[in-house]
Design an enzyme around this catalytic site. Structure first.
Site, short mmCIF file in Angstrom:
data_model
loop_
_atom_site.label_atom_id
_atom_site.label_comp_id
_atom_site.label_asym_id
_atom_site.label_seq_id
_atom_site.Cartn_x
_atom_site.Cartn_y
_atom_site.Cartn_z
N GLU A 39 53.21 81.21 -28.85
CA GLU A 39 52.32 81.22 -30.01
C GLU A 39 51.08 80.40 -29.67
O GLU A 39 51.18 79.36 -29.00
CB GLU A 39 53.04 80.60 -31.21
CG GLU A 39 52.18 80.44 -32.44
CD GLU A 39 52.96 79.81 -33.60
OE1 GLU A 39 54.18 80.02 -33.69
OE2 GLU A 39 52.34 79.11 -34.41
N GLU A 98 44.01 75.94 -37.46
CA GLU A 98 45.13 75.56 -38.31
C GLU A 98 44.92 74.14 -38.85
O GLU A 98 44.41 73.27 -38.17
CB GLU A 98 46.45 75.63 -37.54
CG GLU A 98 47.66 75.37 -38.43
CD GLU A 98 48.98 75.56 -37.69
OE1 GLU A 98 49.96 75.95 -38.36
OE2 GLU A 98 49.03 75.32 -36.47
#
Length: 329
Positions: free
Chosen positions: A147, A152
């Site tokens: 990932e 974020e």
């Protein structure tokens, strides 16, 4: 994104895969060599949603949201296109009890990738206590396929947090011995992640215009990931007034962009063994396993995260306003 993504990927056809994963270890390198990239996929305007899957149902990170399908999201004004701009939003009008669930959107690209230059140009990103927006890529059978979190953060976080999650026995760490290769600050150097320990290896951007209100007040900007299996992973953030002209002209040469905010060297991470067949994901969740954990209490946000869910006005600015997403090869 700290996530268990297997359920979403299991439903996707193999025909969406682009390229093939090789288990051969790449030749170690430092930064990527000079190369001009060309557009492979350009997502913008009326056709934007044609190439993305709307994930539905509960959030696998235990957020207080219910993800809507395309029809429902568009009918509720949570996913729409205005001119060349794409908007993804959290419901900010419904009456929801404390600890309840707001409707939101999570979309996944139909195509998968094994490298390239990934770019998002956004005019606005979601902000507000309890929010957890992200733009990321993910491989099959999390965490085995890896990932990559390009954008974020949570709650009142002021700077973007970039993270890699690896899930194989092949080495993957941040090279802390050559910290001059990136401008951000290392939060954790070990990338290996499991279902119960999924923090990954993170670098915090040095700029307060890289996330949340700082990003929005600067007129937005560009986030870029250069995934080079032979050299490593590089990530940049550019303010609106500092976007490279070669990127604006769709002929980007990342080697001329200067020191990236984050860099994960192939010298200390087997890139192709840990990251393959990735789909892009854009989402907004609220509370959940990160934003609603002890991080909320230390964020300066009022009360409890689950109580914030009941305040519809808190989510008026919980939206992505995207100019385009592009993949170059």
């Amino acid at each position: 994104m700290h996530s268990f993504y297997t359920l979403f990927l299991a439903t996707l056809p193999l025909t969406t895969l682009v390229g093939a994963h090789s288990l051969h270890r790449p030749v170690s390198g430092r930064r990527s060599a000079a190369k001009t990239y060309s557009v492979q996929d350009f997502y913008q305007g009326e056709g934007f949603f044609n190439d993305w899957i709307f994930n539905t149902g509960a959030d696998p990170t235990n957020g207080n949201v219910i993800y809507q399908n395309k029809t429902a999201a568009q009918a509720q004004g949570l996913a729409y296109v205005s001119g060349s701009t794409t908007v993804l939003a959290v419901d900010s009008t419904s009456s929801v009890p404390a600890g309840g669930y707001r409707n939101s959107v999570r979309i996944t690209s139909q195509k998968s990738y094994n490298g390239g230059l990934f770019v998002m140009d956004a005019a606005q990103m979601p902000v507000g206590c309890s929010t957890w927006p992200s733009f990321w890529t993910v491989g099959p059978n999390w965490p085995t396929g890896g990932e990559i979190d390009i954008v974020e953060g949570i709650n009142n976080q002021a700077k973007n947090q970039m993270t890699l999650h690896s899930g194989t026995s092949n080495a993957c760490t941040i090279d802390t011995n050559h910290s001059n290769q990136y401008s951000g600050s290392v939060l954790n150097s070990q990338c290996y992640s499991t279902q119960t320990a999924d923090s990954g290896c993170s670098i915090m951007d040095s700029s307060t215009t890289s996330f949340a209100n700082g990003f929005n007040n600067a007129g937005g900007g560009v986030f870029a990931l250069l995934w080079d299996n032979s050299a490593g992973m590089s990530m940049w953030h550019f303010e609106r007034n500092n976007i490279p002209s070669d990127l604006t002209n769709q002929s980007p040469t990342p080697s001329t962009w200067g020191t990236p905010s984050g860099f994960w060297s192939a010298q200390t991470c087997d890139i192709s063994a840990n990251f393959y067949n990735h789909q892009m994901v854009i989402d907004i969740t609220i509370c959940g396993g990160w934003a609603g954990s002890s991080a909320y209490a230390s964020s300066g946000c009022p009360g409890k995260c689950t109580d914030m869910v009941a305040d519809a006005s808190n989510y008026v600015d919980a939206k992505w306003v995207i100019n385009y997403v592009a993949v170059f090869q």
